[in-house]
Write a protein that holds these residues in place. Structure first.
Motif, short mmCIF file in Angstrom:
data_model
loop_
_atom_site.label_atom_id
_atom_site.label_comp_id
_atom_site.label_asym_id
_atom_site.label_seq_id
_atom_site.Cartn_x
_atom_site.Cartn_y
_atom_site.Cartn_z
N GLU A 10 0.85 -1.17 0.01
CA GLU A 10 -0.05 -0.05 -0.01
C GLU A 10 0.88 1.18 0.00
O GLU A 10 0.58 2.26 -0.47
N ASP A 11 1.93 1.40 0.75
CA ASP A 11 2.87 2.49 0.66
C ASP A 11 3.61 2.60 -0.54
O ASP A 11 3.75 3.81 -1.02
N ILE A 13 2.47 1.81 -3.49
CA ILE A 13 1.21 2.26 -4.26
C ILE A 13 1.09 3.67 -4.16
O ILE A 13 0.90 4.34 -5.12
N TYR A 14 0.94 3.91 -2.81
CA TYR A 14 0.54 5.48 -2.56
C TYR A 14 1.65 6.41 -3.00
O TYR A 14 1.25 7.38 -3.69
N TYR A 15 2.86 6.03 -2.64
CA TYR A 15 3.94 7.01 -3.19
C TYR A 15 4.04 6.98 -4.66
O TYR A 15 4.66 8.00 -5.12
N GLY A 17 1.79 6.83 -6.86
CA GLY A 17 0.65 7.64 -7.08
C GLY A 17 1.32 9.14 -6.87
O GLY A 17 0.93 10.14 -7.59
N LEU A 18 1.74 9.37 -5.73
CA LEU A 18 2.27 10.85 -5.28
C LEU A 18 3.43 11.37 -6.30
O LEU A 18 3.48 12.57 -6.84
N GLU A 50 0.42 18.48 4.40
CA GLU A 50 0.62 16.95 4.40
C GLU A 50 2.17 16.69 4.67
O GLU A 50 2.78 16.08 4.02
N LEU A 53 3.15 12.95 5.21
CA LEU A 53 3.49 12.16 4.14
C LEU A 53 4.83 12.14 3.63
O LEU A 53 5.72 11.06 3.30
N TYR A 98 4.26 0.31 -9.92
CA TYR A 98 3.08 0.86 -9.56
C TYR A 98 3.04 2.34 -10.32
O TYR A 98 1.91 2.77 -10.05
#
Length: 107
Positions: A10-11, A13-15, A17-18, A50, A53, A98
């Motif tokens: 999840e980390d 994929i999230y980063y 996306g960032l 944020e 993050l 990702y």
């Protein structure tokens, strides 16, 4: 020695996306003296809010956090997370699968 926290899917994929949305991949070529040329590659994410993050990204992958003052009254101060050098290879290997928009640049 301080150990790094585990990095979840999840980390990653999230980063990724960032990076696709808020960050950029850079390559700088320059010289300190006419006889010495250097190449520096890295990734930067800059945000106004944020900050957590960016701190989390530093905890997971390394790099450093930098405050950037606004260039004019039309801009706002930002916080930047920059990863380059030694830590960049591991980060790119983990997030490249990702990425959607910047996958070719990362490769």
């Amino acid at each position: 020695m301080i150990s790094k926290p585990a990095i979840s899917i999840e980390d990653k994929i999230y980063y990724a996306g960032l990076i696709d949305g808020e960050g950029y991949i850079f390559l700088c070529i320059g010289s300190k003296k006419k006889s010495k040329v250097y190449i520096r590659a890295g990734i930067k994410i800059a945000m106004v809010d944020e900050v957590g993050l960016l701190v989390r990204a530093k905890e997971l992958w390394g790099g450093y956090i930098k405050n950037r003052l606004a260039r004019s009254s039309k801009h706002r101060n930002t916080i930047e997370w920059i990863i380059d050098g030694y830590y960049l290879d591991d980060f790119l290997l983990e997030i490249t699968p990702y990425l959607r928009l910047k996958k070719d640049q990362a490769k």
